[in-house]
Design a protein around this motif. Structure first.
Motif, PDB file in Angstrom:
ATOM      1  N   MET A  46       0.842  -1.184   0.000  1.00 21.74           N
ATOM      2  CA  MET A  46       0.000   0.000   0.000  1.00 21.74           C
ATOM      3  C   MET A  46       0.879   1.237   0.000  1.00 21.74           C
ATOM      4  N   ASP A  47       0.345   2.301  -0.535  1.00 21.37           N
ATOM      5  CA  ASP A  47       1.007   3.584  -0.505  1.00 21.37           C
ATOM      6  C   ASP A  47       1.467   3.867   0.935  1.00 21.37           C
ATOM      7  N   HIS A 124      -9.295  -4.502  -0.152  1.00 18.96           N
ATOM      8  CA  HIS A 124      -9.168  -4.556   1.311  1.00 18.96           C
ATOM      9  C   HIS A 124      -7.731  -4.232   1.682  1.00 18.96           C
ATOM     10  N   TYR A 125      -7.579  -3.524   2.747  1.00 17.25           N
ATOM     11  CA  TYR A 125      -6.241  -3.116   3.169  1.00 17.25           C
ATOM     12  C   TYR A 125      -5.899  -3.786   4.486  1.00 17.25           C
ATOM     13  N   VAL A 126      -4.805  -4.501   4.478  1.00 18.89           N
ATOM     14  CA  VAL A 126      -4.341  -5.169   5.697  1.00 18.89           C
ATOM     15  C   VAL A 126      -2.882  -4.777   5.863  1.00 18.89           C
ATOM     16  N   GLY A 127      -2.616  -3.975   6.875  1.00 17.58           N
ATOM     17  CA  GLY A 127      -1.250  -3.491   7.053  1.00 17.58           C
ATOM     18  C   GLY A 127      -0.786  -2.827   5.780  1.00 17.58           C
ATOM     19  N   PRO A 128       0.412  -3.164   5.330  1.00 11.88           N
ATOM     20  CA  PRO A 128       0.936  -2.489   4.138  1.00 11.88           C
ATOM     21  C   PRO A 128       0.452  -3.117   2.835  1.00 11.88           C
ATOM     22  N   PHE A 129      -0.461  -4.055   2.926  1.00 11.43           N
ATOM     23  CA  PHE A 129      -0.894  -4.743   1.702  1.00 11.43           C
ATOM     24  C   PHE A 129      -2.334  -4.401   1.350  1.00 11.43           C
ATOM     25  N   GLN A 130      -2.589  -4.452   0.066  1.00  9.93           N
ATOM     26  CA  GLN A 130      -3.983  -4.350  -0.350  1.00  9.93           C
ATOM     27  C   GLN A 130      -4.367  -5.633  -1.080  1.00  9.93           C
ATOM     28  N   PHE A 131      -5.559  -6.085  -0.815  1.00 10.14           N
ATOM     29  CA  PHE A 131      -6.019  -7.346  -1.392  1.00 10.14           C
ATOM     30  C   PHE A 131      -7.228  -7.108  -2.269  1.00 10.14           C
ATOM     31  N   ARG A 132      -7.284  -7.875  -3.310  1.00  5.53           N
ATOM     32  CA  ARG A 132      -8.431  -7.808  -4.187  1.00  5.53           C
ATOM     33  C   ARG A 132      -9.062  -9.201  -4.188  1.00  5.53           C
ATOM     34  N   LEU A 133     -10.324  -9.272  -4.104  1.00  6.59           N
ATOM     35  CA  LEU A 133     -10.975 -10.575  -4.077  1.00  6.59           C
ATOM     36  C   LEU A 133     -11.422 -10.958  -5.477  1.00  6.59           C
ATOM     37  N   GLU A 134     -11.125 -12.179  -5.826  1.00  3.28           N
ATOM     38  CA  GLU A 134     -11.564 -12.638  -7.141  1.00  3.28           C
ATOM     39  C   GLU A 134     -12.994 -13.144  -7.023  1.00  3.28           C
ATOM     40  N   ASN A 135     -13.835 -12.689  -7.894  1.00  2.00           N
ATOM     41  CA  ASN A 135     -15.205 -13.201  -7.906  1.00  2.00           C
ATOM     42  C   ASN A 135     -15.674 -13.281  -9.350  1.00  2.00           C
ATOM     43  N   GLU A 136     -16.901 -13.683  -9.531  1.00  3.92           N
ATOM     44  CA  GLU A 136     -17.356 -13.868 -10.915  1.00  3.92           C
ATOM     45  C   GLU A 136     -17.377 -12.546 -11.674  1.00  3.92           C
ATOM     46  N   GLY A 137     -17.426 -11.452 -10.929  1.00  2.42           N
ATOM     47  CA  GLY A 137     -17.502 -10.154 -11.591  1.00  2.42           C
ATOM     48  C   GLY A 137     -16.187  -9.696 -12.172  1.00  2.42           C
ATOM     49  N   ASN A 138     -15.092  -9.968 -11.492  1.00  2.00           N
ATOM     50  CA  ASN A 138     -13.831  -9.420 -11.984  1.00  2.00           C
ATOM     51  C   ASN A 138     -12.917 -10.477 -12.590  1.00  2.00           C
ATOM     52  N   THR A 139     -13.458 -11.650 -12.842  1.00  2.92           N
ATOM     53  CA  THR A 139     -12.666 -12.732 -13.426  1.00  2.92           C
ATOM     54  C   THR A 139     -13.221 -13.097 -14.794  1.00  2.92           C
ATOM     55  N   PRO A 140     -12.378 -13.088 -15.824  1.00  7.21           N
ATOM     56  CA  PRO A 140     -12.895 -13.458 -17.141  1.00  7.21           C
ATOM     57  C   PRO A 140     -13.459 -14.873 -17.123  1.00  7.21           C
TER      58      PRO A 140
END
Ligand SMILES: O=C(O)c1ccccc1NCC(=O)[C@H](O)[C@H](O)COP(=O)(O)O
Length: 416
Positions: A46-47, A124-140
């Motif tokens: 994360m920034d 989602h931001y956890v400490g210095p990391f950001q996470f993106r969740l894969e779901n049917e919407g953002n996965t080809p």
């Protein structure tokens, strides 16, 4: 060729006169709260300043509009009829974005490929990391969708259209793609060959290590190809637009199909500029209005369009569009990659075949053709041309392989 509808001065000359699609307004279509199934897919530092301040870093650049509306997943589609509403949304004066379900998009437009990645839940931001969740919407959902999403991102990097104006005026004259197919069919009595200059593919990986596009094009022409199909997508097919002008400049006379994943009218102009005589329009990707709009641009540019279908529904859509001269039936299943040439027969049976004959449309059988029996099978089904890549390109001399594919020498010399 008719005068090109392109103006001359930046940033958007009035004479550019392109129909609205070129601006690719994207209508917000899908207010989805469906977050499952979830899977962590990405983590990035994360920034630092943001982390120190206890808030999230900058959102990833993708799909900025959605990022500002973090609760909503959005699906987008590109089509002229969506432009008005999306334009209003883009300018911030249109109130809430129109809401529709992804299934409605398919129902209305008939396209199977969602035209821009939806973003799914927020980062989602956890400490210095950001996470993106894969779901049917953002996965080809399949390889074509993945290719198309990447292609739309690629389009953002393109040169503005007005910059193509000068070079376009010097583009090589268009060659008659449809005429070449008809002439070949008349000469040989066999489906005209569109031989594909294809280094690699998502389904088969690298097909040919020593890939010399010009030499391959020359041997295809010498051995009886009526036209050539040149893969221009770099990421998935290791192709290049530069192959088009390289092949033309080397003196190859066969008309050239630009085999690209076209999502934006800009690509049509660029293909022409590089020497293409025809382009591929994929019905699974383009809503009817986009196909109609792009056919008009092709006409202005003098290019032919091969409109590709995979199933009955796409075939029916395309048969409802005026001005289609060439329909390609792709035998490759986009989900499984399996090829089944009986798809060609299925789509040409009954009323559809009759409509095609009445309209004088030339049907091209595409993918998975390896033997003379395959050629006979699709010819009996009603095709007048075939598009062949793998079975030729993998042979030591792809040109000489043509005689093996057809069961006889179809080179112009053999006829003389
Ligand atoms: O070839 C692929 O793996 C592929 C995957 C996803 C979308 C398109 C794909 N191919 C494009 C084609 O249409 C074929 O290159 C063309 O029909 C020739 O097929 P083949 O003779 O089987 O190489």
């Amino acid at each position: 060729m008719e005068a090109l509808a392109i103006g001359s001065a930046p940033p958007r000359p009035p004479g550019l006169a392109l129909p609205p699609l070129t601006r690719h307004h994207h209508l917000l279509l899908h207010r989805s709260k469906i977050l499952a199934p979830r899977r962590l897919v990405a983590a990035a530092p994360m920034d630092a300043a943001a982390a120190a301040a206890g808030r999230g870093g900058p959102a990833p650049p993708r799909c900025a509009r959605a990022e500002t509306d973090s609760e909503d997943a959005v699906a987008t589609a590109s089509s002229p009829h969506s432009a008005e509403a999306a334009g209003a949304a883009e300018q911030g004066n249109g109130g809430p974005a129109p809401v529709a379900d992804a299934a409605d998009v398919e129902g209305v437009d008939g396209i199977r490929i969602r035209r821009r990645p939806v973003t799914g839940p927020p980062v989602h931001y956890v400490g210095p990391f950001q996470f993106r969740l894969e779901n049917e919407g953002n996965t080809p959902r399949n390889i074509l969708e993945r290719i198309v999403w990447d292609k739309e991102a690629e389009m953002k990097e393109r040169r503005p259209l007005y910059m193509l104006k000068g070079p376009l005026e010097n583009a090589p004259p268009v060659r008659d793609f449809v005429g070449a197919l008809k002439a070949s069919f008349d000469r040989t009595g066999l489906p005209a060959l569109i031989a594909e200059v294809k280094k690699a593919s998502p389904s088969r990986g690298v097909l040919r290590e020593d890939f010399e596009p010009v030499q391959i094009a020359q041997t295809y022409e010498k051995n009886g190809a009526a036209c050539l199909s040149v893969l221009t997508d770099a990421k998935y097919f290791q192709g290049s637009f530069d192959y088009l002008d390289a092949i033309r400049n080397a003196g190859v006379q066969c008309p050239l199909l630009c085999k690209e994943f076209i999502v934006d009218a800009w690509q049509l102009y660029y293909a022409r500029l590089k020497g293409a005589d025809a382009v591929l329009l994929i019905a699974a990707v383009l809503p009817d209005l986009d196909i109609k709009y792009m056919l008009k641009i092709c006409k202005i540019l003098g290019m032919a369009a091969l409109v590709e279908v995979h199933d009955e529904r796409e075939m029916d859509r395309v048969l409802g569009i005026d001005g289609v001269q060439l329909i390609g039936i792709n035998n490759r299943n986009l989900e499984t990659f399996q090829v089944d040439i009986s798809n060609t027969k299925k789509l040409l049976e009954g009323e559809r075949g009759q409509t095609i004959a009445q309209k004088g449309i030339i049907v091209v059988g595409e993918s998975g053709l390896f033997t003379p029996d395959h050629i006979s099978f699709v010819q009996n089904a009603g095709v007048k041309a075939v598009l062949v890549g793998e079975s030729l390109i993998k042979q030591e001399d792809p040109g000489k392989a043509i005689a093996g594919l057809f069961g006889k020498d179809i080179s112009p010399v053999s006829a003389a």
